[in-house]
Motif scaffolding. Structure first.
Motif, PDB file in Angstrom:
ATOM      1  N   GLU A 195       0.814  -1.215   0.000  1.00 58.19           N
ATOM      2  CA  GLU A 195       0.000   0.000   0.000  1.00 58.19           C
ATOM      3  C   GLU A 195       0.845   1.261   0.000  1.00 58.19           C
ATOM      4  O   GLU A 195       0.410   2.313  -0.487  1.00 58.19           O
ATOM      5  CB  GLU A 195      -0.929  -0.002   1.222  1.00 58.19           C
ATOM      6  CG  GLU A 195      -2.031  -1.056   1.145  1.00 58.19           C
ATOM      7  CD  GLU A 195      -2.980  -0.969   2.319  1.00 58.19           C
ATOM      8  OE1 GLU A 195      -2.807  -0.042   3.151  1.00 58.19           O
ATOM      9  OE2 GLU A 195      -3.893  -1.804   2.414  1.00 58.19           O
ATOM     10  N   ASP A 196       2.075   1.163   0.538  1.00 58.47           N
ATOM     11  CA  ASP A 196       2.940   2.338   0.570  1.00 58.47           C
ATOM     12  C   ASP A 196       3.937   2.351  -0.592  1.00 58.47           C
ATOM     13  O   ASP A 196       4.905   3.115  -0.592  1.00 58.47           O
ATOM     14  CB  ASP A 196       3.700   2.405   1.899  1.00 58.47           C
ATOM     15  CG  ASP A 196       4.605   1.190   2.130  1.00 58.47           C
ATOM     16  OD1 ASP A 196       4.487   0.195   1.359  1.00 58.47           O
ATOM     17  OD2 ASP A 196       5.421   1.229   3.069  1.00 58.47           O
ATOM     18  N   SER A 197       3.686   1.512  -1.596  1.00 56.34           N
ATOM     19  CA  SER A 197       4.580   1.454  -2.742  1.00 56.34           C
ATOM     20  C   SER A 197       4.594   2.767  -3.511  1.00 56.34           C
ATOM     21  O   SER A 197       3.552   3.418  -3.672  1.00 56.34           O
ATOM     22  CB  SER A 197       4.154   0.326  -3.682  1.00 56.34           C
ATOM     23  OG  SER A 197       4.878   0.384  -4.904  1.00 56.34           O
ATOM     24  N   LEU A 198       5.735   3.138  -4.026  1.00 55.35           N
ATOM     25  CA  LEU A 198       5.840   4.306  -4.890  1.00 55.35           C
ATOM     26  C   LEU A 198       5.076   4.098  -6.202  1.00 55.35           C
ATOM     27  O   LEU A 198       4.808   5.044  -6.923  1.00 55.35           O
ATOM     28  CB  LEU A 198       7.310   4.610  -5.200  1.00 55.35           C
ATOM     29  CG  LEU A 198       8.185   5.067  -4.040  1.00 55.35           C
ATOM     30  CD1 LEU A 198       9.635   5.189  -4.502  1.00 55.35           C
ATOM     31  CD2 LEU A 198       7.695   6.403  -3.484  1.00 55.35           C
ATOM     32  N   TYR A 199       4.728   2.845  -6.462  1.00 52.24           N
ATOM     33  CA  TYR A 199       4.095   2.499  -7.741  1.00 52.24           C
ATOM     34  C   TYR A 199       2.636   2.048  -7.565  1.00 52.24           C
ATOM     35  O   TYR A 199       2.076   1.424  -8.448  1.00 52.24           O
ATOM     36  CB  TYR A 199       4.897   1.394  -8.428  1.00 52.24           C
ATOM     37  CG  TYR A 199       6.357   1.733  -8.563  1.00 52.24           C
ATOM     38  CD1 TYR A 199       6.797   2.634  -9.531  1.00 52.24           C
ATOM     39  CD2 TYR A 199       7.291   1.178  -7.688  1.00 52.24           C
ATOM     40  CE1 TYR A 199       8.127   2.963  -9.640  1.00 52.24           C
ATOM     41  CE2 TYR A 199       8.628   1.511  -7.788  1.00 52.24           C
ATOM     42  CZ  TYR A 199       9.049   2.414  -8.762  1.00 52.24           C
ATOM     43  OH  TYR A 199      10.373   2.742  -8.858  1.00 52.24           O
ATOM     44  N   ILE A 200       2.036   2.385  -6.442  1.00 48.39           N
ATOM     45  CA  ILE A 200       0.669   1.944  -6.171  1.00 48.39           C
ATOM     46  C   ILE A 200      -0.304   2.462  -7.243  1.00 48.39           C
ATOM     47  O   ILE A 200      -1.309   1.813  -7.555  1.00 48.39           O
ATOM     48  CB  ILE A 200       0.206   2.409  -4.762  1.00 48.39           C
ATOM     49  CG1 ILE A 200      -1.097   1.718  -4.364  1.00 48.39           C
ATOM     50  CG2 ILE A 200       0.101   3.908  -4.691  1.00 48.39           C
ATOM     51  CD1 ILE A 200      -0.966   0.235  -4.148  1.00 48.39           C
ATOM     52  N   SER A 201       0.001   3.588  -7.841  1.00 46.61           N
ATOM     53  CA  SER A 201      -0.895   4.166  -8.855  1.00 46.61           C
ATOM     54  C   SER A 201      -0.899   3.362 -10.152  1.00 46.61           C
ATOM     55  O   SER A 201      -1.797   3.531 -10.987  1.00 46.61           O
ATOM     56  CB  SER A 201      -0.494   5.619  -9.157  1.00 46.61           C
ATOM     57  OG  SER A 201       0.850   5.693  -9.597  1.00 46.61           O
ATOM     58  N   VAL A 202       0.091   2.502 -10.337  1.00 48.23           N
ATOM     59  CA  VAL A 202       0.135   1.666 -11.552  1.00 48.23           C
ATOM     60  C   VAL A 202       0.161   0.184 -11.173  1.00 48.23           C
ATOM     61  O   VAL A 202       0.733  -0.649 -11.877  1.00 48.23           O
ATOM     62  CB  VAL A 202       1.343   2.025 -12.449  1.00 48.23           C
ATOM     63  CG1 VAL A 202       1.162   3.414 -13.040  1.00 48.23           C
ATOM     64  CG2 VAL A 202       2.656   1.921 -11.683  1.00 48.23           C
ATOM     65  N   ALA A 203      -0.473  -0.132 -10.063  1.00 43.60           N
ATOM     66  CA  ALA A 203      -0.484  -1.521  -9.572  1.00 43.60           C
ATOM     67  C   ALA A 203      -1.003  -2.490 -10.621  1.00 43.60           C
ATOM     68  O   ALA A 203      -0.529  -3.622 -10.740  1.00 43.60           O
ATOM     69  CB  ALA A 203      -1.313  -1.620  -8.299  1.00 43.60           C
ATOM     70  N   LYS A 204      -1.995  -2.041 -11.419  1.00 43.47           N
ATOM     71  CA  LYS A 204      -2.585  -2.943 -12.412  1.00 43.47           C
ATOM     72  C   LYS A 204      -1.562  -3.380 -13.461  1.00 43.47           C
ATOM     73  O   LYS A 204      -1.619  -4.490 -13.985  1.00 43.47           O
ATOM     74  CB  LYS A 204      -3.794  -2.303 -13.075  1.00 43.47           C
ATOM     75  CG  LYS A 204      -3.488  -1.094 -13.942  1.00 43.47           C
ATOM     76  CD  LYS A 204      -4.763  -0.558 -14.608  1.00 43.47           C
ATOM     77  CE  LYS A 204      -4.466   0.625 -15.536  1.00 43.47           C
ATOM     78  NZ  LYS A 204      -5.705   1.133 -16.173  1.00 43.47           N
ATOM     79  N   PHE A 205      -0.617  -2.507 -13.767  1.00 43.10           N
ATOM     80  CA  PHE A 205       0.426  -2.863 -14.731  1.00 43.10           C
ATOM     81  C   PHE A 205       1.375  -3.905 -14.140  1.00 43.10           C
ATOM     82  O   PHE A 205       1.840  -4.807 -14.844  1.00 43.10           O
ATOM     83  CB  PHE A 205       1.226  -1.620 -15.141  1.00 43.10           C
ATOM     84  CG  PHE A 205       0.483  -0.687 -16.051  1.00 43.10           C
ATOM     85  CD1 PHE A 205       0.549  -0.835 -17.429  1.00 43.10           C
ATOM     86  CD2 PHE A 205      -0.288   0.342 -15.534  1.00 43.10           C
ATOM     87  CE1 PHE A 205      -0.133   0.031 -18.271  1.00 43.10           C
ATOM     88  CE2 PHE A 205      -0.978   1.207 -16.361  1.00 43.10           C
ATOM     89  CZ  PHE A 205      -0.911   1.047 -17.740  1.00 43.10           C
ATOM     90  N   ILE A 206       1.662  -3.775 -12.856  1.00 40.87           N
ATOM     91  CA  ILE A 206       2.560  -4.719 -12.185  1.00 40.87           C
ATOM     92  C   ILE A 206       1.911  -6.094 -12.110  1.00 40.87           C
ATOM     93  O   ILE A 206       2.539  -7.120 -12.412  1.00 40.87           O
ATOM     94  CB  ILE A 206       2.919  -4.196 -10.778  1.00 40.87           C
ATOM     95  CG1 ILE A 206       3.645  -2.853 -10.890  1.00 40.87           C
ATOM     96  CG2 ILE A 206       3.776  -5.223 -10.030  1.00 40.87           C
ATOM     97  CD1 ILE A 206       3.902  -2.170  -9.566  1.00 40.87           C
ATOM     98  N   ILE A 207       0.651  -6.117 -11.711  1.00 43.65           N
ATOM     99  CA  ILE A 207      -0.073  -7.383 -11.603  1.00 43.65           C
ATOM    100  C   ILE A 207      -0.200  -8.052 -12.973  1.00 43.65           C
ATOM    101  O   ILE A 207      -0.045  -9.263 -13.119  1.00 43.65           O
ATOM    102  CB  ILE A 207      -1.456  -7.144 -10.961  1.00 43.65           C
ATOM    103  CG1 ILE A 207      -1.270  -6.681  -9.511  1.00 43.65           C
ATOM    104  CG2 ILE A 207      -2.308  -8.403 -11.022  1.00 43.65           C
ATOM    105  CD1 ILE A 207      -2.535  -6.147  -8.857  1.00 43.65           C
ATOM    106  N   ALA A 208      -0.470  -7.234 -13.996  1.00 41.36           N
ATOM    107  CA  ALA A 208      -0.630  -7.778 -15.348  1.00 41.36           C
ATOM    108  C   ALA A 208       0.665  -8.344 -15.897  1.00 41.36           C
ATOM    109  O   ALA A 208       0.647  -9.237 -16.763  1.00 41.36           O
ATOM    110  CB  ALA A 208      -1.155  -6.688 -16.280  1.00 41.36           C
TER     111      ALA A 208
END
Length: 282
Positions: free
Chosen positions: A196-209
């Protein structure tokens, strides 16, 4: 061609190792298919494969299986190091236990098995070691830094082994799959977390994909991949690198492009242009 004794790791049903074991056996070879859970090899016996439980992270397991094969059939002609572990996530976020497991399996597990098998090949004055790398071993992508670097290490290690083992008549081959239909993407997806505190939380969907990127409708069926690889491995002299599968040509092409071109493509492809930075204004 004379029957070959072929040891293959990572042969769980649904993966490329399973398809390789089946295809080698159909060509009349003596195949020893392995994975940690022998139940995952169900069905390979129908093709004449011998099945063994093997954990490449355990030296004891490696020694026991290798010696059993040597005692029973006297040799291992071809070793296929296919077993691998996934790791998906931003380098700042990825669980370090997951990262370590990836390296232990993909790099050190592979090397452990080579060290167990190569001396037997050297005594015979011939043999072939096939290490399964990846197209991301040529060109790394965001959200797969640990996995890509482990496969780059496999490529680099293989390049060294190819020279070091040549005096003993042992060939070393790298197989670099592109997008191949398998259960590997699903295994990676189970490990992906975006804190939740990731610098990349705003693009989480790209990471999961990213975990299942290779499993789209255009991916190459593992049976097609296996047929291509088996044909080349069984040649008297195999290519140093066998690169095959959907998107593989793209990664080879990117490998030769300037970095600013690759960076531009990947920056948008993997959503980095959409990262919300929340930078403080002076």
């Amino acid at each position: 061609m004379a029957k070959q004794v072929i040891l293959i790791t990572g042969c769980s049903k649904g993966g490329i190792g399973y398809a390789l074991a089946k295809t080698f056996a159909q060509q009349g070879n003596h195949v020893i298919a392995t994975t940690r859970n022998i139940d995952a090899l169900e069905g390979l016996e129908a093709y004449g494969c011998e099945k063994e439980a093997l954990d490449i992270n355990s030296q004891e397991s490696i020694n026991a299986v290798t010696q059993k094969i040597i005692d029973s059939v006297g040799q291992i002609d071809v070793l296929i190091n296919n077993a691998g572990a996934p790791a998906v996530g931003a380098l700042l976020d990825i669980d370090l236990d997951t990262a370590q497991q990836c390296y232990n399996t993909n790099v050190f597990g592979t090397l452990k098995l080579i060290r167990a098998v190569a001396p037997h090949m050297a005594k015979k004055g011939k043999g072939k070691i096939v290490n399964v790398g990846s197209v991301v071993g040529y060109t790394s992508t965001p959200w797969a830094g640990i996995y890509a670097s482990s496969k780059a290490a496999v490529h680099s290690m293989s390049d060294t082994l190819r020279l070091e083992l040549k005096p003993f008549g042992i060939e070393v081959v790298v197989v670099a799959p592109g997008a191949i239909t398998s259960n590997f993407g699903n295994a990676g997806a189970k490990l992906v977390t975006v804190p939740e505190d990731s610098l990349y939380i705003s693009v989480a969907k790209f990471i999961i994909a990213r975990a299942t990127l290779s499993q789209g409708p255009g991916s190459t069926p593992n049976e097609v991949f296996a047929t291509h690889v088996v044909k080349r491995v069984l040649q008297p002299v195999s290519p140093r690198y066998i690169t095959f599968g959907a998107t593989s040509w793209i990664f080879l092409f990117l490998y030769y492009l300037p970095f600013f071109v690759k960076d531009f493509i990947f920056y948008k492809k993997f959503g980095l242009n959409l990262v919300k930075t929340n930078k403080k204004q002076d």
